[in-house]
Write a protein that holds these residues in place. Structure first.
Motif, PDB file in Angstrom:
ATOM      1  N   ARG A  45       0.852  -1.189   0.000  1.00  0.00           N
ATOM      2  CA  ARG A  45       0.000   0.000   0.000  1.00  0.00           C
ATOM      3  C   ARG A  45       0.883   1.233   0.000  1.00  0.00           C
ATOM      4  N   LEU A  46       0.308   2.351  -0.372  1.00  0.00           N
ATOM      5  CA  LEU A  46       1.057   3.600  -0.311  1.00  0.00           C
ATOM      6  C   LEU A  46       1.054   4.187   1.097  1.00  0.00           C
ATOM      7  N   PHE A  47       0.015   3.893   1.858  1.00  0.00           N
ATOM      8  CA  PHE A  47      -0.099   4.390   3.223  1.00  0.00           C
ATOM      9  C   PHE A  47      -0.993   3.415   3.985  1.00  0.00           C
ATOM     10  N   PRO A  48      -0.786   3.248   5.286  1.00  0.00           N
ATOM     11  CA  PRO A  48      -1.527   2.222   6.033  1.00  0.00           C
ATOM     12  C   PRO A  48      -3.050   2.289   5.929  1.00  0.00           C
ATOM     13  N   ASP A  49      -3.615   3.480   5.722  1.00  0.00           N
ATOM     14  CA  ASP A  49      -5.080   3.558   5.670  1.00  0.00           C
ATOM     15  C   ASP A  49      -5.642   3.404   4.246  1.00  0.00           C
ATOM     16  N   MET A  50      -4.784   3.052   3.300  1.00  0.00           N
ATOM     17  CA  MET A  50      -5.224   2.854   1.921  1.00  0.00           C
ATOM     18  C   MET A  50      -5.338   1.356   1.613  1.00  0.00           C
ATOM     19  N   PHE A  51      -6.122   1.037   0.589  1.00  0.00           N
ATOM     20  CA  PHE A  51      -6.242  -0.350   0.150  1.00  0.00           C
ATOM     21  C   PHE A  51      -4.903  -0.838  -0.402  1.00  0.00           C
ATOM     22  N   PRO A  52      -4.627  -2.146  -0.247  1.00  0.00           N
ATOM     23  CA  PRO A  52      -3.435  -2.728  -0.886  1.00  0.00           C
ATOM     24  C   PRO A  52      -3.677  -2.892  -2.393  1.00  0.00           C
ATOM     25  N   ALA A 149      -2.987   1.710  -8.144  1.00  0.00           N
ATOM     26  CA  ALA A 149      -2.364   0.397  -8.377  1.00  0.00           C
ATOM     27  C   ALA A 149      -1.006   0.588  -9.059  1.00  0.00           C
ATOM     28  N   TYR A 150      -0.974   1.418 -10.092  1.00  0.00           N
ATOM     29  CA  TYR A 150       0.283   1.717 -10.778  1.00  0.00           C
ATOM     30  C   TYR A 150       1.297   2.309  -9.799  1.00  0.00           C
ATOM     31  N   ALA A 151       0.867   3.289  -9.002  1.00  0.00           N
ATOM     32  CA  ALA A 151       1.776   3.979  -8.077  1.00  0.00           C
ATOM     33  C   ALA A 151       2.342   3.027  -7.019  1.00  0.00           C
ATOM     34  N   ILE A 152       1.533   2.112  -6.529  1.00  0.00           N
ATOM     35  CA  ILE A 152       2.014   1.128  -5.555  1.00  0.00           C
ATOM     36  C   ILE A 152       3.157   0.324  -6.158  1.00  0.00           C
ATOM     37  N   ASN A 156       7.267   0.421  -5.395  1.00  0.00           N
ATOM     38  CA  ASN A 156       7.952  -0.794  -4.944  1.00  0.00           C
ATOM     39  C   ASN A 156       8.976  -1.309  -5.949  1.00  0.00           C
ATOM     40  N   GLY A 157       9.387  -0.463  -6.861  1.00  0.00           N
ATOM     41  CA  GLY A 157      10.504  -0.791  -7.733  1.00  0.00           C
ATOM     42  C   GLY A 157      10.176  -1.509  -9.024  1.00  0.00           C
ATOM     43  N   VAL A 158       8.907  -1.719  -9.305  1.00  0.00           N
ATOM     44  CA  VAL A 158       8.548  -2.367 -10.568  1.00  0.00           C
ATOM     45  C   VAL A 158       8.796  -1.354 -11.684  1.00  0.00           C
ATOM     46  N   GLU A 159       9.512  -1.788 -12.695  1.00  0.00           N
ATOM     47  CA  GLU A 159       9.885  -0.887 -13.784  1.00  0.00           C
ATOM     48  C   GLU A 159       8.725  -0.756 -14.771  1.00  0.00           C
ATOM     49  N   VAL A 160       7.848   0.171 -14.437  1.00  0.00           N
ATOM     50  CA  VAL A 160       6.716   0.501 -15.300  1.00  0.00           C
ATOM     51  C   VAL A 160       6.749   2.005 -15.545  1.00  0.00           C
ATOM     52  N   GLY A 161       6.182   2.391 -16.654  1.00  0.00           N
ATOM     53  CA  GLY A 161       6.137   3.803 -16.995  1.00  0.00           C
ATOM     54  C   GLY A 161       4.771   4.191 -17.521  1.00  0.00           C
ATOM     55  N   LYS A 162       4.703   5.413 -17.992  1.00  0.00           N
ATOM     56  CA  LYS A 162       3.428   5.945 -18.474  1.00  0.00           C
ATOM     57  C   LYS A 162       2.842   5.094 -19.601  1.00  0.00           C
ATOM     58  N   LYS A 163       3.679   4.599 -20.511  1.00  0.00           N
ATOM     59  CA  LYS A 163       3.175   3.783 -21.619  1.00  0.00           C
ATOM     60  C   LYS A 163       2.499   2.512 -21.110  1.00  0.00           C
TER      61      LYS A 163
END
Length: 169
Positions: A45-52, A149-152, A156-163
């Motif tokens: 999650r991005l923060f404890p009170d957010m969904f995983p 989902a993308y931001a999480i 966490n180091g997954v190599e994803v981008g805007k495309k």
């Protein structure tokens, strides 16, 4: 004839869910390559009170199917939210893509003015026209959950981008 609400919803859901599938595919490959327990990403999650991540994907797909169904004037299909793996999330997205892809554009003929009534997890119902439901409620929520989902995963180091996020169009 293709109706404006159909054009503003179905292809957008299809494109963005396709992007989400690609982001999840890269996340699973990342976990395998780096010998990371996939659950570490699925429960991130991005923060404890957010969904995983897992729940973000479920909610994004819920918005795609429920908004599409309501605008088309058909029953919203029920999904059980039992997914626990990347493969199960991919299958869920495939199910939603098949559903929205099977909606005939003619069903959206009166969608702009169709009354949509929701309860959104609270006892207070909300009433919308189809147009306000799509543009002021459905799409913003859908984009929030797909973006999160993308931001999480990016965080966490997954190599994803805007495309990857945007998907193909």
């Amino acid at each position: 004839m293709t109706h404006a609400i159909y054009t503003a919803s179905i292809p957008v859901f299809q494109q963005m869910l396709g992007g989400l599938k690609e982001v999840l595919r890269k996340a699973e490959a990342h976990a395998t390559d780096k010998k990371i327990d996939p659950n570490a990403l699925l429960q991130a999650r991005l923060f404890p009170d957010m969904f995983p991540l897992l729940r973000q994907v479920q909610v994004a797909s819920d918005f795609a199917k429920s908004v599409s169904a309501r605008l088309a004037g058909v029953d919203v299909p029920k999904l059980e939210d039992k997914e626990q793996t990347f493969a199960e999330l991919q299958a869920r997205i495939d199910t939603v893509l098949a559903f929205v892809g099977g909606l005939d554009a003619a069903r959206f003929e009166n969608a702009t003015t169709r009354e949509i009534v929701t309860q959104a997890g609270t006892p207070k119902e909300k009433r919308f026209t189809g147009q306000s439901y799509l543009f002021n409620y459905g799409l913003p929520h859908f984009f929030f959950h797909t973006t999160t989902a993308y931001a999480i995963l990016r965080h966490n180091g997954v190599e994803v981008g805007k495309k990857d996020y945007i998907g193909s169009f």
